[in-house]
Motif scaffolding. Structure first.
Motif, PDB file in Angstrom:
ATOM      1  N   HIS A   3    -120.969  -3.992 -21.691  1.00 17.38           N
ATOM      2  CA  HIS A   3    -121.748  -3.366 -22.759  1.00 17.38           C
ATOM      3  C   HIS A   3    -123.230  -3.432 -22.388  1.00 17.38           C
ATOM      4  O   HIS A   3    -123.703  -4.484 -21.949  1.00 17.38           O
ATOM      5  CB  HIS A   3    -121.502  -4.112 -24.073  1.00 17.38           C
ATOM      6  N   PRO A   4    -123.968  -2.321 -22.545  1.00 21.61           N
ATOM      7  CA  PRO A   4    -125.370  -2.304 -22.082  1.00 21.61           C
ATOM      8  C   PRO A   4    -126.217  -3.439 -22.663  1.00 21.61           C
ATOM      9  O   PRO A   4    -127.034  -4.028 -21.954  1.00 21.61           O
ATOM     10  CB  PRO A   4    -125.885  -0.948 -22.569  1.00 21.61           C
ATOM     11  N   PHE A   5    -126.004  -3.773 -23.927  1.00 19.26           N
ATOM     12  CA  PHE A   5    -126.824  -4.834 -24.518  1.00 19.26           C
ATOM     13  C   PHE A   5    -126.484  -6.193 -23.913  1.00 19.26           C
ATOM     14  O   PHE A   5    -127.384  -6.983 -23.610  1.00 19.26           O
ATOM     15  CB  PHE A   5    -126.650  -4.873 -26.046  1.00 19.26           C
ATOM     16  N   ILE A   6    -125.189  -6.430 -23.687  1.00 19.69           N
ATOM     17  CA  ILE A   6    -124.792  -7.701 -23.062  1.00 19.69           C
ATOM     18  C   ILE A   6    -125.322  -7.752 -21.630  1.00 19.69           C
ATOM     19  O   ILE A   6    -125.798  -8.789 -21.171  1.00 19.69           O
ATOM     20  CB  ILE A   6    -123.255  -7.882 -23.124  1.00 19.69           C
ATOM     21  N   LEU A  58    -126.638  -9.609 -30.099  1.00 21.89           N
ATOM     22  CA  LEU A  58    -125.419 -10.142 -29.486  1.00 21.89           C
ATOM     23  C   LEU A  58    -124.316 -10.301 -30.524  1.00 21.89           C
ATOM     24  O   LEU A  58    -123.149  -9.985 -30.262  1.00 21.89           O
ATOM     25  CB  LEU A  58    -125.705 -11.526 -28.868  1.00 21.89           C
ATOM     26  N   THR A  59    -124.711 -10.783 -31.704  1.00 18.90           N
ATOM     27  CA  THR A  59    -123.725 -10.973 -32.779  1.00 18.90           C
ATOM     28  C   THR A  59    -123.086  -9.638 -33.149  1.00 18.90           C
ATOM     29  O   THR A  59    -121.856  -9.538 -33.241  1.00 18.90           O
ATOM     30  CB  THR A  59    -124.412 -11.578 -34.027  1.00 18.90           C
ATOM     31  N   VAL A  60    -123.927  -8.623 -33.322  1.00 16.12           N
ATOM     32  CA  VAL A  60    -123.409  -7.295 -33.695  1.00 16.12           C
ATOM     33  C   VAL A  60    -122.445  -6.785 -32.622  1.00 16.12           C
ATOM     34  O   VAL A  60    -121.314  -6.367 -32.914  1.00 16.12           O
ATOM     35  CB  VAL A  60    -124.575  -6.297 -33.906  1.00 16.12           C
ATOM     36  N   VAL A  61    -122.891  -6.873 -31.349  1.00 15.24           N
ATOM     37  CA  VAL A  61    -122.064  -6.343 -30.261  1.00 15.24           C
ATOM     38  C   VAL A  61    -120.742  -7.112 -30.161  1.00 15.24           C
ATOM     39  O   VAL A  61    -119.663  -6.519 -30.055  1.00 15.24           O
ATOM     40  CB  VAL A  61    -122.830  -6.415 -28.922  1.00 15.24           C
ATOM     41  N   LYS A  62    -120.820  -8.440 -30.219  1.00 16.50           N
ATOM     42  CA  LYS A  62    -119.609  -9.256 -30.076  1.00 16.50           C
ATOM     43  C   LYS A  62    -118.618  -8.980 -31.216  1.00 16.50           C
ATOM     44  O   LYS A  62    -117.411  -8.914 -30.995  1.00 16.50           O
ATOM     45  CB  LYS A  62    -119.977 -10.743 -30.078  1.00 16.50           C
ATOM     46  N   VAL A  63    -119.146  -8.851 -32.430  1.00 20.48           N
ATOM     47  CA  VAL A  63    -118.268  -8.604 -33.576  1.00 20.48           C
ATOM     48  C   VAL A  63    -117.639  -7.215 -33.468  1.00 20.48           C
ATOM     49  O   VAL A  63    -116.437  -7.045 -33.676  1.00 20.48           O
ATOM     50  CB  VAL A  63    -119.056  -8.771 -34.893  1.00 20.48           C
TER      51      VAL A  63
END
Lengths: 310, 67
Positions: free
Chosen positions: A46-49, B34-39
Motif C-alpha cells: 500500500h502506498p502509504f505503508i 496507518l490506522t486507517v490503512v490497516k483497518v
C-alpha cells in the motif's frame, strides 16, 4: 548602552543543526536504494505503508549517523573535512546527539515493526547496530579494511525495502546487498587516492596510509573484479532482465576499465595530471550504482506492461 | 531605558519550537494514516467490530442463519 538583551554566551542549536546530525546526504542514497528494493519486489505494498516504511528506514539511517557523530566527535574535530560538523563545532552537545540518535533509532524500529513486519524491523535494528557499534566503535579505528566490512551498513537498505514488501530474505535481496557491499571499497578507495585526507592525524587507519597507494590501487582492481559477477548475476534473477543486463554490461565494462587504468598508474602519473583518472573513476562509480538500481526500477516498470524480465 | 524583548536567540528557539511542532503533527498524521490503512485492509468490517470490548449480539451467528 541603552537597551538590555539576553546573554548569548551559550549557543543554542537550531533545527538545522539537529538535522545535520542525521547526515542528510547519506540518507538520500539510503532512501533511493531502499525504495528500489521495495518497488522491485513481487509483492505490492500500500502506498502509504510504503511511504512510512521508507521514512522509518531514512530516520533509522539518520539515527545511526547521529550515533556515529556522537562517538567520533574526537576524530571529527581533528579533520578538516569534518571539523564543521555540529558536535566538533560546538553547536550541539554530545549528549544531545546520543539522545537524538537513540530516540530516533527506537522510534524508527518500533514504527517499522508495527507498520510492516518484524523481519524488516530486525534488519533495520541490525543495520543501526552494525553502523554505530561494529563500524564506528570497533572497526573504524582498528583496521584499514574498516570500510570493506563497514560498507555492509550501507548495503542493507534495499534488503530492508525488499523485506518490507515480502517479509523475507531471498536471492534477489542478497544480491542487491552484495552489489552495494562490493561496490563500496573501490568507490571509496578511488576517492581516498585523490583526496588529501588527514585520517592519519586523527589516528584512523586508512589503506592509503597504512599500506600505501600502490596497495590501494591493487585493492581497487581486485574488488572491482569481484563486483562484476555480482552485478551481472543480479540480472539473471527474477528482478533482472535484458534491459538491466545491457546496462550492467556497459557500466561494468566502464568501471572495470577505470579500475584497470588506476592500477596501471603510479604516483608520478597521478601528480602529473592531478589525479584526473581517479577523479573520473570516482564519478563513474557514482553513476554505476545509480544506473544499476535505476535499471532495476525500469525492469519493474516494464514488467507492469508485460515486457520486462526474462 | 528600552527593554529589547526580541533577541536572535528567541528567533532560533521559535524555529526549533515550530520544527518540533511540525514533527509531532507529522507523527500524529502517520499513526492516524496507518490506522486507517490497516483497518481498511482487513476488508470485512465484522473482523474489527469484534474487538470493541462491547457485547454485539448481531455478531453472534444465529441458529439456522446460514441455511
Amino acid at each position: 548602552m541603552s537597551d538590555i538583551s539576553a546573554s548569548d554566551s551559550t549557543y543554542e542549536a537550531s533545527m538545522g543543526d539537529y538535522f545535520a546530525l542525521l547526515k542528510p546526504r547519506v540518507m538520500s542514497l539510503v532512501v533511493f536504494t531502499a525504495l528500489v528494493g521495495l518497488l522491485v519486489s513481487p509483492v505490492p505494498v500500500h502506498p502509504f505503508i510504503g511511504f512510512v516504511a521508507i521514512l522509518c528506514i531514512a530516520v533509522g539511517a539518520g539515527a545511526s549517523g547521529a550515533l556515529n557523530m556522537w562517538w567520533d566527535a574526537d576524530i571529527d574535530a581533528r579533520m578538516k573535512r569534518t571539523a564543521g560538523r555540529p558536535i566538533p563545532s560546538g553547536r550541539v552537545e554530545p549528549g544531545e546527539a546520543l539522545g537524538i540518535g537513540l530516540a530516533l533509532a527506537g522510534f524508527s524500529i518500533v514504527l517499522l515493526a508495527l507498520a510492516t513486519n518484524f523481519l524488516a524491523a530486525f534488519l533495520l535494528a541490525f543495520t543501526i547496530f552494525f553502523y554505530a557499534v561494529i563500524y564506528s566503535m570497533w572497526l573504524k579505528r582498528a583496521t584499514p579494511q574498516n570500510i570493506v566490512i563497514g560498507g555492509a551498513a550501507g548495503a542493507f537498505p534495499p534488503m530492508i525495502g525488499w523485506a518490507v514488501a515480502t517479509g523475507s530474505v531471498s536471492i534477489e535481496s542478497v544480491l542487491m546487498f552484495a552489489l552495494i557491499f562490493m561496490w563500496t571499497p573501490p568507490h571509496f578507495w578511488a576517492l581516498a587516492l585523490f583526496v588529501k585526507s588527514d585520517y592519519g592525524n586523527a589516528g584512523v587507519p586508512m589503506l592509503t596510509e597504512t599500506h600505501g597507494r600502490d596497495a590501494t590501487r591493487k585493492h581497487v582492481i581486485i574488488y572491482t573484479l569481484l563486483l562484476v559477477p555480482v552485478a551481472l548475476g543480479l540480472g539473471f534473477t527474477s528482478i533482472g532482465g535484458p534491459f538491466y543486463l545491457a546496462v550492467a554490461i556497459f557500466m561494468n565494462a566502464w568501471f572495470l576499465k577505470g579500475a584497470f587504468d588506476i592500477w596501471r598508474r603510479d604516483d608520478a602519473a597521478c601528480e602529473a595530471d592531478k589525479h584526473r583518472v581517479e577523479i573520473k573513476v570516482f564519478k563513474v562509480s557514482l553513476y554505476y550504482l545509480f544506473a544499476h538500481f535505476g535499471a532495476l526500477l525500469v525492469e519493474a516498470a516494464l514488467r507492469l506492461y508485460g515486457v520486462g524480465g526474462w | 531605558m528600552a527593554m529589547r524583548v526580541e533577541h536572535e536567540l528567541h528567533e532560533r528557539r521559535k524555529g526549533r519550537n515550530y520544527g518540533l511542532g511540525l514533527i509531532l503533527a507529522g507523527f500524529i498524521a502517520i499513526i492516524f494514516g496507518l490506522t486507517v490503512v490497516k483497518v481498511l485492509q482487513l476488508g470485512d468490517a465484522a473482523q474489527f467490530e469484534k474487538f470493541d470490548h462491547v457485547a454485539r449480539p448481531q455478531l453472534i451467528p444465529q441458529e439456522g442463519a446460514g441455511e
